[in-house]
Scaffold this motif. Structure first.
Motif, PDB file in Angstrom:
ATOM      1  N   LYS A 147       0.827  -1.200   0.000  1.00  0.00           N
ATOM      2  CA  LYS A 147       0.000   0.000   0.000  1.00  0.00           C
ATOM      3  C   LYS A 147       0.870   1.262   0.000  1.00  0.00           C
ATOM      4  O   LYS A 147       0.577   2.228  -0.712  1.00  0.00           O
ATOM      5  N   ALA A 148       1.943   1.249   0.789  1.00  0.00           N
ATOM      6  CA  ALA A 148       2.844   2.399   0.822  1.00  0.00           C
ATOM      7  C   ALA A 148       3.499   2.609  -0.544  1.00  0.00           C
ATOM      8  O   ALA A 148       3.672   3.746  -0.996  1.00  0.00           O
ATOM      9  N   PHE A 149       3.870   1.511  -1.206  1.00  0.00           N
ATOM     10  CA  PHE A 149       4.445   1.591  -2.550  1.00  0.00           C
ATOM     11  C   PHE A 149       3.448   2.214  -3.522  1.00  0.00           C
ATOM     12  O   PHE A 149       3.808   3.047  -4.361  1.00  0.00           O
ATOM     13  N   ALA A 150       2.186   1.835  -3.391  1.00  0.00           N
ATOM     14  CA  ALA A 150       1.141   2.408  -4.249  1.00  0.00           C
ATOM     15  C   ALA A 150       1.012   3.909  -4.019  1.00  0.00           C
ATOM     16  O   ALA A 150       0.913   4.693  -4.967  1.00  0.00           O
ATOM     17  N   TYR A 151       1.016   4.318  -2.756  1.00  0.00           N
ATOM     18  CA  TYR A 151       0.927   5.747  -2.444  1.00  0.00           C
ATOM     19  C   TYR A 151       2.123   6.498  -3.020  1.00  0.00           C
ATOM     20  O   TYR A 151       1.992   7.605  -3.556  1.00  0.00           O
ATOM     21  N   LEU A 152       3.311   5.901  -2.904  1.00  0.00           N
ATOM     22  CA  LEU A 152       4.519   6.566  -3.396  1.00  0.00           C
ATOM     23  C   LEU A 152       4.449   6.772  -4.912  1.00  0.00           C
ATOM     24  O   LEU A 152       4.819   7.834  -5.419  1.00  0.00           O
ATOM     25  N   LEU A 153       3.967   5.773  -5.636  1.00  0.00           N
ATOM     26  CA  LEU A 153       3.837   5.915  -7.088  1.00  0.00           C
ATOM     27  C   LEU A 153       2.833   7.006  -7.445  1.00  0.00           C
ATOM     28  O   LEU A 153       3.054   7.788  -8.376  1.00  0.00           O
ATOM     29  N   GLN A 154       1.731   7.067  -6.699  1.00  0.00           N
ATOM     30  CA  GLN A 154       0.736   8.106  -6.949  1.00  0.00           C
ATOM     31  C   GLN A 154       1.323   9.486  -6.680  1.00  0.00           C
ATOM     32  O   GLN A 154       1.055  10.447  -7.414  1.00  0.00           O
ATOM     33  N   VAL A 155       2.138   9.585  -5.641  1.00  0.00           N
ATOM     34  CA  VAL A 155       2.797  10.853  -5.317  1.00  0.00           C
ATOM     35  C   VAL A 155       3.724  11.280  -6.453  1.00  0.00           C
ATOM     36  O   VAL A 155       3.704  12.434  -6.891  1.00  0.00           O
ATOM     37  N   TRP A 156       4.551  10.347  -6.919  1.00  0.00           N
ATOM     38  CA  TRP A 156       5.464  10.667  -8.018  1.00  0.00           C
ATOM     39  C   TRP A 156       4.689  11.139  -9.244  1.00  0.00           C
ATOM     40  O   TRP A 156       5.061  12.110  -9.905  1.00  0.00           O
ATOM     41  N   LEU A 157       3.611  10.449  -9.548  1.00  0.00           N
ATOM     42  CA  LEU A 157       2.802  10.801 -10.708  1.00  0.00           C
ATOM     43  C   LEU A 157       2.229  12.207 -10.568  1.00  0.00           C
ATOM     44  O   LEU A 157       2.384  13.053 -11.460  1.00  0.00           O
ATOM     45  N   ASP A 158       1.578  12.476  -9.444  1.00  0.00           N
ATOM     46  CA  ASP A 158       0.906  13.764  -9.260  1.00  0.00           C
ATOM     47  C   ASP A 158       1.890  14.925  -9.172  1.00  0.00           C
ATOM     48  O   ASP A 158       1.670  15.987  -9.764  1.00  0.00           O
ATOM     49  N   ILE A 159       2.966  14.735  -8.421  1.00  0.00           N
ATOM     50  CA  ILE A 159       3.931  15.822  -8.280  1.00  0.00           C
ATOM     51  C   ILE A 159       4.577  16.152  -9.622  1.00  0.00           C
ATOM     52  O   ILE A 159       4.750  17.323  -9.974  1.00  0.00           O
ATOM     53  N   THR A 160       4.917  15.126 -10.388  1.00  0.00           N
ATOM     54  CA  THR A 160       5.559  15.378 -11.676  1.00  0.00           C
ATOM     55  C   THR A 160       4.596  16.032 -12.658  1.00  0.00           C
ATOM     56  O   THR A 160       4.992  16.862 -13.483  1.00  0.00           O
ATOM     57  N   LEU A 161       3.322  15.695 -12.567  1.00  0.00           N
ATOM     58  CA  LEU A 161       2.329  16.292 -13.457  1.00  0.00           C
ATOM     59  C   LEU A 161       1.992  17.730 -13.072  1.00  0.00           C
ATOM     60  O   LEU A 161       1.690  18.553 -13.944  1.00  0.00           O
ATOM     61  N   HIS A 162       2.039  18.053 -11.784  1.00  0.00           N
ATOM     62  CA  HIS A 162       1.499  19.333 -11.327  1.00  0.00           C
ATOM     63  C   HIS A 162       2.531  20.348 -10.848  1.00  0.00           C
ATOM     64  O   HIS A 162       2.214  21.539 -10.765  1.00  0.00           O
ATOM     65  N   SER A 163       3.730  19.911 -10.511  1.00  0.00           N
ATOM     66  CA  SER A 163       4.727  20.866 -10.035  1.00  0.00           C
ATOM     67  C   SER A 163       5.407  21.571 -11.207  1.00  0.00           C
ATOM     68  O   SER A 163       5.639  20.972 -12.263  1.00  0.00           O
ATOM     69  N   ASN A 164       5.742  22.830 -10.993  1.00  0.00           N
ATOM     70  CA  ASN A 164       6.469  23.601 -12.005  1.00  0.00           C
ATOM     71  C   ASN A 164       7.977  23.419 -11.891  1.00  0.00           C
ATOM     72  O   ASN A 164       8.731  23.991 -12.673  1.00  0.00           O
ATOM     73  N   HIS A 165       8.413  22.621 -10.917  1.00  0.00           N
ATOM     74  CA  HIS A 165       9.843  22.521 -10.633  1.00  0.00           C
ATOM     75  C   HIS A 165      10.425  21.140 -10.908  1.00  0.00           C
ATOM     76  O   HIS A 165      11.540  20.845 -10.491  1.00  0.00           O
ATOM     77  N   ILE A 166       9.683  20.304 -11.592  1.00  0.00           N
ATOM     78  CA  ILE A 166      10.194  18.963 -11.877  1.00  0.00           C
ATOM     79  C   ILE A 166       9.606  18.489 -13.201  1.00  0.00           C
ATOM     80  O   ILE A 166       8.501  18.884 -13.586  1.00  0.00           O
ATOM     81  N   SER A 167      10.351  17.671 -13.898  1.00  0.00           N
ATOM     82  CA  SER A 167       9.880  17.120 -15.168  1.00  0.00           C
ATOM     83  C   SER A 167      10.130  15.617 -15.162  1.00  0.00           C
ATOM     84  O   SER A 167      10.779  15.072 -14.263  1.00  0.00           O
ATOM     85  N   TRP A 168       9.630  14.950 -16.181  1.00  0.00           N
ATOM     86  CA  TRP A 168       9.799  13.503 -16.254  1.00  0.00           C
ATOM     87  C   TRP A 168      11.263  13.112 -16.430  1.00  0.00           C
ATOM     88  O   TRP A 168      11.651  11.982 -16.131  1.00  0.00           O
ATOM     89  N   GLU A 169      12.079  14.053 -16.890  1.00  0.00           N
ATOM     90  CA  GLU A 169      13.506  13.773 -17.019  1.00  0.00           C
ATOM     91  C   GLU A 169      14.160  13.535 -15.658  1.00  0.00           C
ATOM     92  O   GLU A 169      15.253  12.975 -15.574  1.00  0.00           O
ATOM     93  N   SER A 170      13.472  13.963 -14.585  1.00  0.00           N
ATOM     94  CA  SER A 170      14.010  13.785 -13.235  1.00  0.00           C
ATOM     95  C   SER A 170      13.658  12.428 -12.635  1.00  0.00           C
ATOM     96  O   SER A 170      14.108  12.103 -11.534  1.00  0.00           O
ATOM     97  N   LEU A 171      12.856  11.652 -13.340  1.00  0.00           N
ATOM     98  CA  LEU A 171      12.408  10.364 -12.803  1.00  0.00           C
ATOM     99  C   LEU A 171      13.583   9.394 -12.694  1.00  0.00           C
ATOM    100  O   LEU A 171      14.229   9.083 -13.689  1.00  0.00           O
TER     101      LEU A 171
END
Length: 200
Positions: free
Chosen positions: A126-150
């Motif tokens: 469950k924690a792994f699932a939350y972490l993936l959702q966090v990565w997805l949302d932050i990368t989609l919505h933050s102005n300070h990170i891009s998919w190149e940072s994955l």
């Protein structure tokens, strides 16, 4: 206000948000206005910023802890194995707010904390699932990170999870968020070869 009465506050178009928050804090006897912010009541319930203040006319807002304060509270949970999952759950519920996402990325450990959790902690499914959702949302919505940072480590973890299905009990959120992360990473051009290599 949670557990108390609401407060009708007039916010002039030229009045800074900090002044309005300070006014409410003074009324309610809160000593430190700097740890509070306003959020729209209507979905998606994002934080009110100076640039979105013009949308406040006739709308209800809630005063709550500021993004910086909430980030501090979440990071405190990351320090203890017993509360990591709860911290990731809290973060996953807030990461789609662009203001919150920007604050999380640009303060303290930033995303390096998530990398450390992924690589050093034995996360529950469950924690792994939350972490993936966090990565997805932050990368989609933050102005300070891009998919190149994955990090490539996240792609490898997702690939391993998909390649080793656990049947009906496999977490659907982890599958959905993981596939969306891979899709965006491939579209960005940074992970095509790795995804092809690791997912037959």
């Amino acid at each position: 206000r949670d557990g108390g009465k609401g407060e009708l506050v007039f916010l002039g178009s030229d009045q800074p948000l900090t002044d309005a928050i300070a006014q409410v804090c003074l009324t309610w006897g809160f000593p430190d206005a700097s740890i509070f912010a306003l959020k729209f009541n209507e979905p998606p319930g994002y934080y009110v910023m100076e640039v979105t203040k013009k949308e406040l006319s006739g709308k209800l807002v809630t005063m709550c802890h500021s993004p910086f304060k909430v980030c501090q509270e979440i990071r405190e949970k990351f320090k203890y194995p017993t509360t990591v999952e709860l911290g990731l759950k809290d973060l996953s519920e807030k990461a789609s707010d662009p203001t919150f996402a920007d604050v999380f990325v640009t303060t303290e450990g930033g995303l390096s904390e998530l990398n450390d959790l992924l690589e050093k902690e034995k996360l529950t499914e469950k924690a792994f699932a939350y972490l993936l959702q966090v990565w997805l949302d932050i990368t989609l919505h933050s102005n300070h990170i891009s998919w190149e940072s994955l990090p490539s480590s996240i792609i490898s973890k997702i690939a391993g999870y998909i390649n080793n299905p656990k049947g009906p009990q496999q977490d659907r959120l982890a599958i959905r968020a993981g596939l969306q992360v891979l899709e965006n990473a491939v579209i960005s051009g940074i992970a095509y070869s790795q995804v092809i290599r690791e997912i037959p």
